[in-house]
Design a protein around this motif. Structure first.
Motif, short mmCIF file in Angstrom:
data_model
loop_
_atom_site.label_atom_id
_atom_site.label_comp_id
_atom_site.label_asym_id
_atom_site.label_seq_id
_atom_site.Cartn_x
_atom_site.Cartn_y
_atom_site.Cartn_z
N SER A 43 0.82 -1.21 0.00
CA SER A 43 0.00 0.00 0.00
C SER A 43 0.86 1.26 0.00
N LEU A 44 0.56 2.17 -0.92
CA LEU A 44 1.29 3.45 -0.98
C LEU A 44 1.02 4.30 0.26
N SER A 45 -0.09 4.04 0.93
CA SER A 45 -0.43 4.81 2.13
C SER A 45 0.61 4.64 3.23
N LEU A 46 1.33 3.52 3.21
CA LEU A 46 2.34 3.27 4.25
C LEU A 46 3.53 4.22 4.16
N TYR A 47 3.63 4.98 3.06
CA TYR A 47 4.69 5.97 2.92
C TYR A 47 4.34 7.29 3.60
N SER A 48 3.14 7.41 4.14
CA SER A 48 2.71 8.67 4.75
C SER A 48 3.56 9.03 5.97
N ARG A 49 3.94 10.27 6.05
CA ARG A 49 4.71 10.75 7.21
C ARG A 49 3.85 10.85 8.46
N TYR A 50 2.54 10.73 8.30
CA TYR A 50 1.64 10.86 9.45
C TYR A 50 1.40 9.53 10.17
N ILE A 51 2.01 8.47 9.70
CA ILE A 51 1.90 7.18 10.39
C ILE A 51 3.02 7.07 11.41
N ASN A 52 2.66 6.85 12.66
CA ASN A 52 3.65 6.68 13.72
C ASN A 52 4.08 5.24 13.92
N LYS A 53 3.17 4.30 13.62
CA LYS A 53 3.52 2.90 13.84
C LYS A 53 2.66 2.00 12.96
N VAL A 54 3.31 1.00 12.37
CA VAL A 54 2.61 -0.01 11.58
C VAL A 54 2.64 -1.33 12.36
N HIS A 55 1.48 -1.88 12.65
CA HIS A 55 1.40 -3.13 13.42
C HIS A 55 1.29 -4.32 12.48
N GLN A 56 2.13 -5.30 12.72
CA GLN A 56 2.10 -6.53 11.94
C GLN A 56 1.30 -7.58 12.70
N VAL A 57 -0.02 -7.49 12.59
CA VAL A 57 -0.89 -8.47 13.23
C VAL A 57 -1.58 -9.27 12.13
N PRO A 58 -1.92 -10.52 12.41
CA PRO A 58 -2.54 -11.35 11.36
C PRO A 58 -3.84 -10.75 10.85
N ASN A 59 -4.06 -10.87 9.57
CA ASN A 59 -5.33 -10.45 8.98
C ASN A 59 -6.43 -11.42 9.39
N TYR A 60 -7.65 -10.93 9.36
CA TYR A 60 -8.81 -11.77 9.65
C TYR A 60 -8.93 -12.90 8.63
N THR A 61 -9.25 -14.09 9.12
CA THR A 61 -9.60 -15.20 8.24
C THR A 61 -10.86 -15.87 8.79
N ALA A 62 -11.74 -16.26 7.89
CA ALA A 62 -13.00 -16.87 8.32
C ALA A 62 -12.80 -18.28 8.84
N SER A 63 -11.73 -18.94 8.40
CA SER A 63 -11.52 -20.35 8.73
C SER A 63 -10.97 -20.58 10.12
N SER A 64 -10.42 -19.54 10.76
CA SER A 64 -9.89 -19.71 12.12
C SER A 64 -9.87 -18.37 12.83
#
Length: 579
Positions: A43-64
């Motif tokens: 995502s190009l949005s991740l280049y924004s200077r207004y983001i203080n922190k990006v969290h690497q948490v698992p994405n939602y999945t319906a199967s678990s």
């Protein structure tokens, strides 16, 4: 990323460069501490200077529910003032797990009853009808006969809508709205879409897309904004160029009825189509989340994301209502629109095309400083630069491909490959034919080659596609039989490293699968050739006839058979030379 002292902490969920990035910028400019999660890494949005922190948490999945505990731990550790999901794939799992999640943070979510109505196109239409709000003629059905009867009553195109764009079970798959332009297309699309449930079948309404955007509290509209789509995709969809406009009393009245009846709290964009020629309009849908044209309203002075934050965290309800008259462009999407508009039939009333002189006249908006950009903004410039870089690659890539193709079609290049192929054949015993699925071109080449090449050659075929044990289509079998080739017992196989290593020479049919093969097994490059390499007067490639007519199959097999005849001739020439 910013290191300035902030006065609050917000988690924003999403990915795109329109709503997601605009929410990040709106909150970041007010010195809020903005964190993000559930983002596509590209995502190009991740280049924004207004983001203080990006969290690497698992994405939602319906199967678990493996995503849930890490998400909860993040909420516990960060102590957010507010969590704002900006798109349906983020909203739906949170809405359905709100009892668990709202123990740890405040979320921007609709009431469950309101959400259930707004996410369902059938329910929105039913609500609008109950309030005497104009909507297109429609039916909701799973009966193909009813759909056909509806089409007989109303002229094509006919609009086909699923109940929702996303579901709890498939948040990664978007169920698109489709248009059928004839009975055959209607039957095909209906049968395909009905596999996922009932459809809403609507009469097509010709008009401009207009959106009324609101911030509401318990059914009361606190502020509103209206925009008009200037550049719409030819067959409908999200706009790439829009303008703010004076609000229509008729549309605002309709919106007030909807928002009041729903006792709506939050932001929404209510989408209409307006036909200015006969002064009619219809409701299309309610976008009960942040919307794609959000950059325009914020640039115009209606700061929906920050005002939503203030309403939910500070109970503020008094907001400005006046806004500037400006335009806003999405560079990447508008480039695609410009190409489509150049190619469009401007006499077709069903296409959202614009005369070229009108498009040219829009340049004055830039000169008069009345135009803004979704992504390219001076206070947060990197996402815009990266978008332009990506667009440059997209423009350069087809130009490069055309130049390479022109070079490969020159006599000199063909002669070079001709000589190289003949030399390779001298040293070959095992010949492999390869195409995409190994059900149309390569099996025909293999079996035809058995008929005309010397018996001491080992001949085989396979495909790039990972599905195996497939039968050739009936048209392939019929067409092949006219050349004395029996494909009836053939079953597809996929290429493996072992097959590639055992082959002395590989013949492929088109550039796409040549590149895929070389990328997967770089070592085969020196002995892989187009099947037409020995035909100096023909095109280099043999296109896939799959899904086409019997005549297309016969034409394709004629080209392949002639190419193999030339291979036989070359082998005979080489043997004669040896003698």
């Amino acid at each position: 990323m910013l290191n300035k002292k902030s006065c609050g902490k917000v988690l924003v969920l999403g990915s795109d460069t329109r709503s997601f990035l605009t929410v990040i910028r709106s909150l970041g400019r007010k010195k809020l501490n903005v964190h993000v999660a559930w983002c596509n890494p590209s995502s190009l949005s991740l280049y924004s200077r207004y983001i203080n922190k990006v969290h690497q948490v698992p994405n939602y999945t319906a199967s678990s529910d493996v995503w849930l505990q890490p998400f909860v731990e993040m909420l516990k550790n960060e102590n957010y003032d507010l969590v704002i999901p900006t798109n349906d794939p983020c909203i739906i799992p949170i809405q359905n797990n709100r009892k668990e999640l709202e123990q740890y943070a405040q979320f921007y979510l609709l009431d469950d009853d309101t959400f259930d109505i707004c996410i369902n196109k059938f329910e929105v239409t039913k609500l609008a009808k109950s309030l005497n709000i104009s909507v297109p003629n429609d039916i909701v059905t799973s009966d193909i006969n009813e759909i056909t009867q509806f089409a007989e009553k109303y002229s094509f195109p006919i609009v086909l809508k699923p109940a929702s764009s996303f579901t709890m079970q498939q948040t990664g798959v978007k169920f698109e709205v489709e248009k059928a332009h004839n009975l055959k297309e209607l039957t095909y699309l209906s049968n395909k879409m009905l596999q996922n449930g009932k459809l809403q079948i609507q009469e097509n309404f010709i008009g401009k897309g207009v959106g009324v955007e609101v911030l509401a509290n318990k059914g009361e509209i606190l502020t509103s904004f209206q925009h008009e789509r200037v550049h719409e995709p030819m067959m409908g969809g999200g706009s790439s160029y829009r303008k703010s406009m004076v609000q229509s009393k008729q549309l605002i009245d309709a919106v007030e009825k909807l928002i009041g009846e729903l006792k709506y709290t939050g932001v929404a964009m209510i989408e209409f189509k307006v036909n200015e020629q006969n002064d009619t309009w219809v409701l299309i849908e309610i976008n009960s989340r942040f919307w794609g044209s959000l950059p325009l309203s914020v640039a115009s002075g209606i700061d929906f994301p920050y005002w939503l934050y203030q309403m939910l965290t500070s109970q503020k309800t008094n907001f400005p209502t006046k806004y500037k008259s400006i335009y806003c462009r999405n560079t990447a999407l508008d480039f695609e629109w410009l190409i489509s508009n150049l190619e469009a039939d401007r006499h077709d009333p069903l296409l959202s095309s614009i005369p070229l002189h009108h498009v040219a006249s829009e340049l004055k908006n830039i000169l008069l400083f009345k135009e803004k950009n979704d992504t390219f903004q001076l206070d947060d410039i990197k996402p815009g630069i990266m978008e332009i870089a990506q667009l440059g690659k997209r423009i350069y890539s087809p130009i490069k491909s055309k130049c390479i193709l022109a070079l490969k079609n020159t006599f000199a290049y063909k002669k070079y490959k001709f000589n190289k192929c003949r030399k390779a054949l001298l040293k070959s015993q095992n010949i492999l034919f390869l195409c995409y699925g190994n059900i149309c071109r390569s099996p025909f080449a293999e079996i035809y080659a058995r008929k005309v090449l010397p018996e001491d050659f080992t001949l085989s075929s396979c495909g790039i596609h990972d599905k195996i044990e497939r039968n050739p289509p009936d048209l392939a079998i019929s067409a092949a039989s006219t050349f004395g080739v029996d494909l009836l017992d053939h079953r597809s196989i996929q290429i493996t490293r072992e097959i590639a290593e055992e082959s002395d020479i590989i013949f492929v049919h088109d550039d796409k699968h040549y590149k895929q093969l070389i990328r997967k097994y770089p070592f085969v490059k020196e002995y892989t050739f187009m099947i037409n390499s020995l035909n100096m007067s023909s095109s280099r490639t043999v296109e896939d006839p799959f899904g086409k007519s019997l005549d297309e199959f016969i034409s394709t097999y004629s080209i392949i058979s002639k190419s193999i005849d030339l291979i036989r001739n070359s082998l005979e020439y080489n043997l004669a030379g040896d003698n």
